[in-house]
Design an enzyme around this catalytic site. Structure first.
Site, PDB file in Angstrom:
ATOM      1  N   HIS A 108      -8.081 -15.212  -9.110  1.00 30.22           N
ATOM      2  CA  HIS A 108      -9.004 -14.516  -8.222  1.00 30.22           C
ATOM      3  C   HIS A 108      -8.608 -14.670  -6.760  1.00 30.22           C
ATOM      4  O   HIS A 108      -8.828 -13.763  -5.948  1.00 30.22           O
ATOM      5  CB  HIS A 108     -10.427 -15.036  -8.436  1.00 30.22           C
ATOM      6  CG  HIS A 108     -11.036 -14.590  -9.715  1.00 30.22           C
ATOM      7  ND1 HIS A 108     -12.361 -14.816 -10.037  1.00 30.22           N
ATOM      8  CD2 HIS A 108     -10.514 -13.912 -10.777  1.00 30.22           C
ATOM      9  CE1 HIS A 108     -12.613 -14.308 -11.236  1.00 30.22           C
ATOM     10  NE2 HIS A 108     -11.510 -13.761 -11.701  1.00 30.22           N
ATOM     11  N   THR A 184      -6.344 -11.235  -0.351  1.00 33.21           N
ATOM     12  CA  THR A 184      -5.057 -11.639   0.194  1.00 33.21           C
ATOM     13  C   THR A 184      -4.190 -12.147  -0.952  1.00 33.21           C
ATOM     14  O   THR A 184      -4.694 -12.619  -1.969  1.00 33.21           O
ATOM     15  CB  THR A 184      -5.203 -12.748   1.242  1.00 33.21           C
ATOM     16  OG1 THR A 184      -5.554 -13.979   0.586  1.00 33.21           O
ATOM     17  CG2 THR A 184      -6.262 -12.408   2.278  1.00 33.21           C
TER      18      THR A 184
END
Length: 588
Positions: A108, A184
Site C-alpha cells: 500500500h 508515491t
C-alpha cells in the site's frame, strides 16, 4: 472525474516547473514524492504512471484488456481460480501472520491504483448492470460455479484503473495506456503521512510536531473519518472509522493495527524530541520525527522482512542487504524508483495466498483466546477499541502462523471476500488475474524471458514449474504458452534455494526493491544528502525492529519475541519488551 484526470496528466507533464521548484538543500522529502530525483523530479511522484519492465500487452495494442495471442478471450479469471488453486489452507510453520500483514503495508505504501474508490457499479445483485460504465470489466461467473452459483451470482465487480487515456472517450492519442499510481513509489510511509501536502495537513495537529489523534479511555487513536459512511461499513452510529493517509487503512483490523503503530510511533518520537529540543518549532519536530519513523521502517523492510522471502545471500549479491556500520551511499540518479506495474499488480500479489480468514486472539501469555472472521470486520475496525481487541489481535498476529505462499487460498478470500451483510462475496485470486489483464501486464512467458530463463516455445519448456501435471493443467486451460497469466504461473514455480519465491517472481521483486532503494535519494543509509543522519544516529536506526515498534505502541503488550515476523521458539523466545534494543532519541 475528468477534472481530476486532467490534473494528473498536467502533473506528469510539468517536469520543468517542478524542477524549478525543487530545493536541493532541504533534508526532508516532499509528501508527494516529487523532487526526490533532482534530474527527473517526477520519478516516483504520486499520480504518475506505474513503470514497466516489459511493454504493455493490450488486446488492441493500446488500451483494452489483454487477450489470447490467438485473438480469443483468455480463460475466465474465476474459472482459473477454481481450477488451478485449492483451499487446503496450509500454514507456514516458521513465520507469523504479522509478516503477511506487513507485506500489505509495504504494498500500500508503494502503490494505490487511481480510481480505486470511484463509485462505479458494474454488477448489482450478482448481475451485470444494464448500462455498464465504460470502465467496467466484470468477471463472469457460470451457473456451474460450485459456490457462487448458489447465490445466483453471475458476475464479480471489477472497475478498470484510471490510466493516461481519456476516461470518458478512451482516446489514447495513439500511445499505449499506462495506469496511474495515486501513491508515491517510495518507502516513505505515505500511508501514514498522506500523498500530498494537502492530505497531510488534514492529518497533522500542528502542535509539538504531532499527528492528530483522539484519546479515548487513555489511549490515542487515529481521528474519526469525516466521511465514515462512505469510507467504512458501519453497523451502528457508534462504530469506528479512522482517517489516515491511505483510504484502505480500515479494510481489515490487523492492517489498521499497523497503521496505528506507525502513527503512534511518530507521536512518541515527536514527544521525546520536544523534551530534548525545546527550541525546535512544530515543523522541525514534525519533519525530524517523520524522518526517523521512515528510516526505522526502511531498515525493517530491507534487513528484517525481505530477507526471508528473497534470501539474504541473494540480497547481498544484488546490494539490497549491505552489512555495514557506515553509510552505504548506493543512491544513483539514473535509477528510476517508480513502482513497477508487474510488481504492484502482478508479482507482489503473491502474498495474497498467505492471508488467513480467521484472526487469532491471544492473551499476554500467548494462550489462544478465540478468533475473528476477517470478513466480519472488513472496513469496520471497531473491534480494536472493544474488549482489549487491539492488544489481543496484536498478540495473535505475532503468534499465529501465516498461510504458506502456495497454491492454496483461504475460502474466506476466495468466495466470501467483502461479503459484509451478504452471504457471498468476491474472489481475491480472480480479481488479481483480472487486474493484471486490465493493466496489460504481459504473460508469464514474456517475463520468464526477461528474467533470463529463455522463452518457452512449447509447454514442455516450462522446466521451472513444479511438475508435469501442472504443465498439463495449464495446457488444458490456455490456448498457447504465451497466454498464461503472470499471477497464475508464478505460483507454480519451484522456489529458488534459500528463498520463498520462484525465479520469475524473485526476479521481479529483486528488480523492484533494487530500484526502490537505489533510486531513493533520501534512503536512510545515504550519507550524501543535506541533513543525512550522523554515524551515531544511523547506528540507532539500525536497532529498529518490528518487535520493538509493536512493544512501544501497543498498550497491554509487555513482551515480544525479538524477531516478530518469526515464530516463538528457543532461538527466538518471548522476552520482556524492556530488554529489546531501542532507538535512543538523545542522539538527535
Amino acid at each position: 472525474m475528468w477534472v481530476l484526470f486532467e490534473a494528473i496528466i498536467l502533473a506528469t507533464l510539468s517536469v520543468r516547473s517542478v524542477l524549478t521548484a525543487c530545493d536541493a538543500t532541504t533534508p526532508y522529502r516532499t509528501f508527494d514524492g516529487s523532487c526526490n530525483n533532482l534530474q527527473n523530479p517526477t520519478w516516483g511522484k504520486a499520480n504518475t504512471p506505474f513503470g514497466r519492465l516489459i511493454k504493455a500487452d493490450y488486446g488492441d495494442g493500446i488500451s483494452t484488456p489483454r487477450r489470447s495471442c490467438t485473438g480469443f478471450e483468455l480463460p475466465s479469471a474465476r474459472m482459473l481460480s477454481l481450477e488451478m488453486f485449492n483451499e487446503q489452507n496450509i500454514v507456514d510453520p516458521s513465520t507469523t501472520l504479522v509478516s503477511m500483514q506487513f507485506g500489505q503495508i509495504v504494498a500500500h505504501d508503494m502503490g494505490l491504483r487511481a480510481g480505486s474508490f470511484d463509485s462505479v457499479a458494474c454488477c448489482q445483485n450478482g448481475r451485470v448492470v444494464s448500462r455498464p460504465d465504460r470502465r467496467c470489466y466484470p468477471i463472469p461467473v457460470t451457473s456451474k460455479d460450485p459456490v457462487l452459483a448458489a447465490g445466483g451470482i453471475k458476475c464479480l465487480d471489477v472497475v478498470r484503473t484510471l490510466n493516461t487515456c481519456d476516461p470518458n472517450g478512451g482516446n489514447c492519442a495513439g500511445k499505449q495506456a499506462q495506469q496511474l499510481n495515486a501513491a508515491t513509489s517510495f518507502l516513505d510511509l505515505s500511508l501514514v503521512y498522506g500523498n500530498s501536502e494537502q492530505q497531510n495537513s488534514q492529518l497533522r495537529a500542528f502542535v509539538g510536531g504531532r499527528m492528530k489523534v483522539e484519546n479515548r479511555n487513555g489511549t490515542d487513536w487515529p481521528p474519526r473519518n469525516p466521511q465514515s459512511s462512505s469510507a467504512c461499513t458501519l453497523n451502528l452510529a457508534t462504530d469506528t472509522c479512522y482517517l489516515t493517509g491511505d483510504e484502505r487503512s480500515n479494510s481489515n483490523p490487523e492492517l489498521t493495527i499497523l497503521h496505528i503503530v506507525f502513527l503512534r510511533e511518530h507521536n512518541r518520537i515527536a514527544q521525546q524530541l520536544c523534551k530534548l529540543r525545546p527550541l525546535w518549532n512544530d515543523e522541525k519536530v514534525f519533519q525530524e520525527a517523520r524522518r526517523i519513523n521512515i528510516a526505522q521502517y526502511q531498515h525493517i523492510v530491507y534487513y528484517e522482512w525481505l530477507p526471508y522471502f528473497l534470501g539474504p545471500d541473494q540480497m547481498v549479491q544484488r546490494g539490497l542487504l549491505v552489512r555495514s556500520r557506515a553509510y552505504v551511499n548506493d543512491y544513483s540518479s539514473t535509477v528510476n524508483p517508480t513502482t513497477l506495474n508487474s510488481h504492484a499488480n502482478g508479482a507482489f500479489r503473491y502474498f495474497h495466498s498467505a492471508i488467513l480468514g480467521r484472526l487469532s486472539l491471544a492473551q499476554e501469555s500467548r494462550t489462544f483466546a478465540g478468533a475473528l472472521n476477517i470478513n466480519d470486520h472488513m472496513f469496520n475496525p471497531t473491534v480494536l477499541e472493544r474488549n482489549d481487541g487491539y492488544s489481543m489481535l496484536t498478540r495473535g498476529m505475532t503468534t499465529q502462523p501465516m498461510g504458506r505462499t502456495d497454491l492454496s487460498f483461504d475460502p474466506e478470500i476466495r468466495h466470501f471476500l467483502f461479503r459484509f451483510r451478504d452471504r457471498f462475496g468476491t474472489d481475491l485470486k480472480a480479481l488479481d488475474i483480472q487486474r493484471s489483464r486490465d493493466h496489460g501486464i504481459a504473460g508469464f512467458n514474456a517475463f520468464r524471458q526477461y528474467c533470463g530463463l529463455g522463452r518457452a516455445n512449447r509447454w514442455e519448456d516450462f522446466t521451472e514449474l513444479r511438475g508435469p501435471m501442472d504443465i498439463q493443467l495449464l495446457n488444458t486451460l490456455y490456448r498457447t504458452v504465451d497466454d498464461v497469466d503472470l499471477p497464475v504461473a508464478e505460483f507454480f514455480e519451484r522456489n529458488l534455494p534459500g528463498t520463498q519465491a520462484g525465479p520469475t517472481y524473485h526476479c521481479i521483486m529483486m528488480e523492484q526493491f533494487m530500484r526502490t532503494r537505489r533510486g531513493d535519494r533520501f534512503f536512510f543509509e545515504n550519507g550524501n544528502t543535506p541533513g543525512a543522519f550522523t554515524p551515531s544516529q544511523l547506528n540507532e536506526i539500525r536497532k529498529a525492529s518490528m518487535a520493538r515498534l509493536l512493544c512501544d505502541n501497543s498498550p497491554g503488550v509487555s513482551q515480544m519475541q525479538p524477531r516478530a515476523f518469526q515464530q516463538i521458539m528457543g532461538v527466538n523466545p518471548l522476552l520482556s519488551c524492556r530488554t529489546l534494543p531501542a532507538l535512543d532519541v538523545r542522539f538527535w
